[in-house]
Design a protein around this motif. Structure first.
Motif, PDB file in Angstrom:
ATOM      1  N   ILE A 173       0.822  -1.205   0.000  1.00 56.10           N
ATOM      2  CA  ILE A 173       0.000   0.000   0.000  1.00 56.10           C
ATOM      3  C   ILE A 173       0.864   1.266   0.000  1.00 56.10           C
ATOM      4  CG2 ILE A 173      -1.731   1.326   1.270  1.00 56.10           C
ATOM      5  CD1 ILE A 173      -2.817  -1.404   2.268  1.00 56.10           C
ATOM      6  N   ALA A 174       1.729   1.408   0.990  1.00 57.34           N
ATOM      7  CA  ALA A 174       2.506   2.640   1.125  1.00 57.34           C
ATOM      8  C   ALA A 174       3.468   2.862  -0.042  1.00 57.34           C
ATOM      9  CB  ALA A 174       3.282   2.639   2.444  1.00 57.34           C
ATOM     10  N   ILE A 175       4.255   1.855  -0.387  1.00 53.44           N
ATOM     11  CA  ILE A 175       5.233   2.017  -1.471  1.00 53.44           C
ATOM     12  C   ILE A 175       4.551   2.294  -2.811  1.00 53.44           C
ATOM     13  CG2 ILE A 175       7.029   0.831  -2.806  1.00 53.44           C
ATOM     14  CD1 ILE A 175       7.982   1.898  -0.095  1.00 53.44           C
ATOM     15  N   PRO A 176       3.510   1.536  -3.219  1.00 52.57           N
ATOM     16  CA  PRO A 176       2.837   1.885  -4.474  1.00 52.57           C
ATOM     17  C   PRO A 176       2.245   3.297  -4.462  1.00 52.57           C
ATOM     18  CG  PRO A 176       2.249  -0.334  -3.855  1.00 52.57           C
ATOM     19  CD  PRO A 176       3.012   0.246  -2.698  1.00 52.57           C
ATOM     20  N   LEU A 177       1.671   3.713  -3.339  1.00 49.73           N
ATOM     21  CA  LEU A 177       1.114   5.073  -3.277  1.00 49.73           C
ATOM     22  C   LEU A 177       2.202   6.133  -3.399  1.00 49.73           C
ATOM     23  CD1 LEU A 177      -1.679   4.776  -0.560  1.00 49.73           C
ATOM     24  CD2 LEU A 177      -1.938   5.046  -3.033  1.00 49.73           C
ATOM     25  N   ILE A 178       3.330   5.908  -2.769  1.00 54.47           N
ATOM     26  CA  ILE A 178       4.452   6.851  -2.868  1.00 54.47           C
ATOM     27  C   ILE A 178       4.950   6.923  -4.302  1.00 54.47           C
ATOM     28  CG2 ILE A 178       6.859   7.221  -2.185  1.00 54.47           C
ATOM     29  CD1 ILE A 178       6.027   6.081   0.596  1.00 54.47           C
ATOM     30  N   CYS A 179       4.998   5.780  -4.979  1.00 55.19           N
ATOM     31  CA  CYS A 179       5.435   5.756  -6.381  1.00 55.19           C
ATOM     32  C   CYS A 179       4.401   6.380  -7.308  1.00 55.19           C
ATOM     33  CB  CYS A 179       5.710   4.323  -6.818  1.00 55.19           C
ATOM     34  SG  CYS A 179       7.122   3.565  -6.015  1.00 55.19           S
ATOM     35  N   LEU A 180       3.135   6.204  -7.008  1.00 56.33           N
ATOM     36  CA  LEU A 180       2.075   6.699  -7.878  1.00 56.33           C
ATOM     37  C   LEU A 180       1.797   8.191  -7.712  1.00 56.33           C
ATOM     38  CD1 LEU A 180      -0.562   3.844  -7.679  1.00 56.33           C
ATOM     39  CD2 LEU A 180       0.707   4.557  -9.698  1.00 56.33           C
ATOM     40  N   PHE A 181       2.052   8.734  -6.539  1.00 61.54           N
ATOM     41  CA  PHE A 181       1.651  10.119  -6.255  1.00 61.54           C
ATOM     42  C   PHE A 181       2.214  11.137  -7.257  1.00 61.54           C
ATOM     43  CE2 PHE A 181       1.914  14.126  -3.829  1.00 61.54           C
ATOM     44  CZ  PHE A 181       0.553  14.360  -3.702  1.00 61.54           C
ATOM     45  N   PRO A 182       3.529  11.160  -7.534  1.00 69.43           N
ATOM     46  CA  PRO A 182       4.012  12.155  -8.505  1.00 69.43           C
ATOM     47  C   PRO A 182       3.468  11.917  -9.920  1.00 69.43           C
ATOM     48  CG  PRO A 182       5.857  10.896  -7.582  1.00 69.43           C
ATOM     49  CD  PRO A 182       4.618  10.420  -6.920  1.00 69.43           C
ATOM     50  N   LEU A 183       3.300  10.652 -10.292  1.00 72.65           N
ATOM     51  CA  LEU A 183       2.743  10.353 -11.607  1.00 72.65           C
ATOM     52  C   LEU A 183       1.304  10.820 -11.702  1.00 72.65           C
ATOM     53  CD1 LEU A 183       4.119   6.720 -11.984  1.00 72.65           C
ATOM     54  CD2 LEU A 183       4.988   8.774 -13.106  1.00 72.65           C
ATOM     55  N   TRP A 184       0.546  10.628 -10.631  1.00 67.94           N
ATOM     56  CA  TRP A 184      -0.846  11.064 -10.587  1.00 67.94           C
ATOM     57  C   TRP A 184      -0.941  12.587 -10.687  1.00 67.94           C
ATOM     58  CZ3 TRP A 184      -3.678  13.716  -6.745  1.00 67.94           C
ATOM     59  CH2 TRP A 184      -5.066  13.688  -6.926  1.00 67.94           C
ATOM     60  N   LEU A 185      -0.050  13.303  -9.977  1.00 73.01           N
ATOM     61  CA  LEU A 185      -0.048  14.764 -10.048  1.00 73.01           C
ATOM     62  C   LEU A 185       0.222  15.255 -11.464  1.00 73.01           C
ATOM     63  CD1 LEU A 185       1.829  15.899  -6.814  1.00 73.01           C
ATOM     64  CD2 LEU A 185      -0.593  16.147  -7.343  1.00 73.01           C
ATOM     65  N   ARG A 186       1.257  14.709 -12.107  1.00 72.25           N
ATOM     66  CA  ARG A 186       1.598  15.127 -13.464  1.00 72.25           C
ATOM     67  C   ARG A 186       0.481  14.760 -14.452  1.00 72.25           C
ATOM     68  NH1 ARG A 186       3.355  18.491 -15.455  1.00 72.25           N
ATOM     69  NH2 ARG A 186       4.504  17.561 -17.151  1.00 72.25           N
ATOM     70  N   PHE A 187      -0.122  13.595 -14.280  1.00 73.04           N
ATOM     71  CA  PHE A 187      -1.245  13.184 -15.133  1.00 73.04           C
ATOM     72  C   PHE A 187      -2.376  14.209 -15.033  1.00 73.04           C
ATOM     73  CE2 PHE A 187      -5.293  10.841 -15.461  1.00 73.04           C
ATOM     74  CZ  PHE A 187      -5.208  10.409 -16.773  1.00 73.04           C
ATOM     75  N   ASN A 188      -2.725  14.589 -13.812  1.00 72.51           N
ATOM     76  CA  ASN A 188      -3.792  15.573 -13.607  1.00 72.51           C
ATOM     77  C   ASN A 188      -3.404  16.952 -14.118  1.00 72.51           C
ATOM     78  OD1 ASN A 188      -5.916  14.045 -12.515  1.00 72.51           O
ATOM     79  ND2 ASN A 188      -4.756  13.841 -10.621  1.00 72.51           N
ATOM     80  N   GLN A 189      -2.133  17.324 -14.005  1.00 67.62           N
ATOM     81  CA  GLN A 189      -1.685  18.601 -14.555  1.00 67.62           C
ATOM     82  C   GLN A 189      -1.857  18.634 -16.076  1.00 67.62           C
ATOM     83  OE1 GLN A 189       2.329  18.815 -13.099  1.00 67.62           O
ATOM     84  NE2 GLN A 189       1.743  20.018 -11.307  1.00 67.62           N
ATOM     85  N   CYS A 190      -1.532  17.521 -16.719  1.00 66.97           N
ATOM     86  CA  CYS A 190      -1.689  17.445 -18.175  1.00 66.97           C
ATOM     87  C   CYS A 190      -3.155  17.537 -18.573  1.00 66.97           C
ATOM     88  CB  CYS A 190      -1.074  16.154 -18.707  1.00 66.97           C
ATOM     89  SG  CYS A 190       0.719  16.063 -18.529  1.00 66.97           S
ATOM     90  N   LEU A 191      -4.018  16.854 -17.822  1.00 61.91           N
ATOM     91  CA  LEU A 191      -5.451  16.926 -18.115  1.00 61.91           C
ATOM     92  C   LEU A 191      -5.979  18.336 -17.882  1.00 61.91           C
ATOM     93  CD1 LEU A 191      -6.853  13.575 -16.682  1.00 61.91           C
ATOM     94  CD2 LEU A 191      -6.299  14.144 -19.047  1.00 61.91           C
ATOM     95  N   ARG A 192      -5.516  18.974 -16.824  1.00 60.33           N
ATOM     96  CA  ARG A 192      -5.945  20.349 -16.536  1.00 60.33           C
ATOM     97  C   ARG A 192      -5.494  21.299 -17.641  1.00 60.33           C
ATOM     98  NH1 ARG A 192      -9.762  23.180 -13.911  1.00 60.33           N
ATOM     99  NH2 ARG A 192      -9.189  25.300 -14.367  1.00 60.33           N
ATOM    100  N   ARG A 193      -4.277  21.077 -18.107  1.00 61.96           N
ATOM    101  CA  ARG A 193      -3.744  21.914 -19.186  1.00 61.96           C
ATOM    102  C   ARG A 193      -4.594  21.735 -20.453  1.00 61.96           C
ATOM    103  NH1 ARG A 193       0.447  25.820 -19.734  1.00 61.96           N
ATOM    104  NH2 ARG A 193       0.933  25.796 -21.918  1.00 61.96           N
ATOM    105  N   TYR A 194      -5.012  20.497 -20.717  1.00 57.83           N
ATOM    106  CA  TYR A 194      -5.885  20.233 -21.861  1.00 57.83           C
ATOM    107  C   TYR A 194      -7.222  20.953 -21.694  1.00 57.83           C
ATOM    108  CZ  TYR A 194      -9.325  17.843 -24.713  1.00 57.83           C
ATOM    109  OH  TYR A 194     -10.360  17.571 -25.562  1.00 57.83           O
ATOM    110  N   MET A 195      -7.787  20.893 -20.482  1.00 59.56           N
ATOM    111  CA  MET A 195      -9.068  21.564 -20.237  1.00 59.56           C
ATOM    112  C   MET A 195      -8.945  23.077 -20.410  1.00 59.56           C
ATOM    113  SD  MET A 195     -11.172  19.148 -19.738  1.00 59.56           S
ATOM    114  CE  MET A 195     -12.596  20.012 -19.137  1.00 59.56           C
ATOM    115  N   ASP A 196      -7.815  23.640 -19.993  1.00 59.29           N
ATOM    116  CA  ASP A 196      -7.618  25.090 -20.097  1.00 59.29           C
ATOM    117  C   ASP A 196      -7.381  25.544 -21.532  1.00 59.29           C
ATOM    118  OD1 ASP A 196      -7.951  25.297 -17.376  1.00 59.29           O
ATOM    119  OD2 ASP A 196      -5.806  25.451 -16.934  1.00 59.29           O
ATOM    120  N   THR A 197      -6.576  24.768 -22.286  1.00 61.52           N
ATOM    121  CA  THR A 197      -6.191  25.200 -23.631  1.00 61.52           C
ATOM    122  C   THR A 197      -7.034  24.581 -24.736  1.00 61.52           C
ATOM    123  OG1 THR A 197      -4.570  23.426 -23.902  1.00 61.52           O
ATOM    124  CG2 THR A 197      -3.794  25.485 -22.891  1.00 61.52           C
TER     125      THR A 197
END
Length: 189
Positions: free
Chosen positions: A33-57
């Protein structure tokens, strides 16, 4: 976790003589649980940033293509965290997971050696994710790999072109070295 545990303050000689101080590192919640979440967190943030950028532009490219890169990396991490070979290795079982010939039986565990459908899909996902990320690094992020400029970019900061080719080769090698660290024990790879 390494920094938070304080292990970096202990010399290798002291560490070898000590009994296992961090019993929590062998716990199921930590490994699954902890290790996968730690590994996934930065990827999840960047994924959401890309989606947000798509929504904005409203621009599909490069925003959705970049989000796809992070989605593939998240899938690789999740497959690694919940791979049956990891789970069976924890119980000291060494079975092959494969689909049965009969549609009614579903997944079959067998003790024979071989490569399962899950393993093939997982390794294919690893390879495709690493290649996609490598191509994105070189072409999109660094502006290199342009055929019209001798597989480099229009503007170069360093006078020796060999530096750029060395960095491109190092990036490719390091991307696949990262993949090797996630291959489960007893996978035969």
């Amino acid at each position: 976790c390494f920094v938070a545990s304080g292990d970096w303050m202990i010399s290798e000689k002291q560490h070898a003589t000590m009994h296992h101080v961090h019993a929590w590192s062998d716990k199921l919640w930590y490994k699954n649980i902890a290790i996968p979440l730690i590994c996934l967190f930065p990827l999840w943030l960047r994924f959401n940033q890309c989606l947000r950028r798509y929504m904005d532009t409203g621009k599909r490219f490069p925003n959705l293509a970049n989000a796809f890169k992070y989605a593939m990396s998240q899938a690789v991490t999740l497959f690694g965290a919940f791979h049956p070979l990891y789970l069976m290795h924890e119980r000291n079982e060494h079975y092959d997971v494969s689909l049965s010939d009969d549609d009614e039986e579903g997944i079959v565990l067998s003790s024979r050696r071989g490569v399962s459908l899950f393993q093939i899909f997982w390794m294919g996902l690893f390879i495709s994710s690493s290649l996609y990320s490598y191509i994105w690094d070189v072409y999109m992020d660094w502006g290199l790999g342009r055929r019209e400029y001798g597989f480099l970019g229009p503007r170069l900061m360093f006078p020796m072109k060999s530096h750029y080719f060395s960095v491109m080769a190092a990036d490719l090698i390091l991307r696949f070295m990262w993949v090797l660290t996630l291959i489960p024990p007893q996978s035969g790879a």
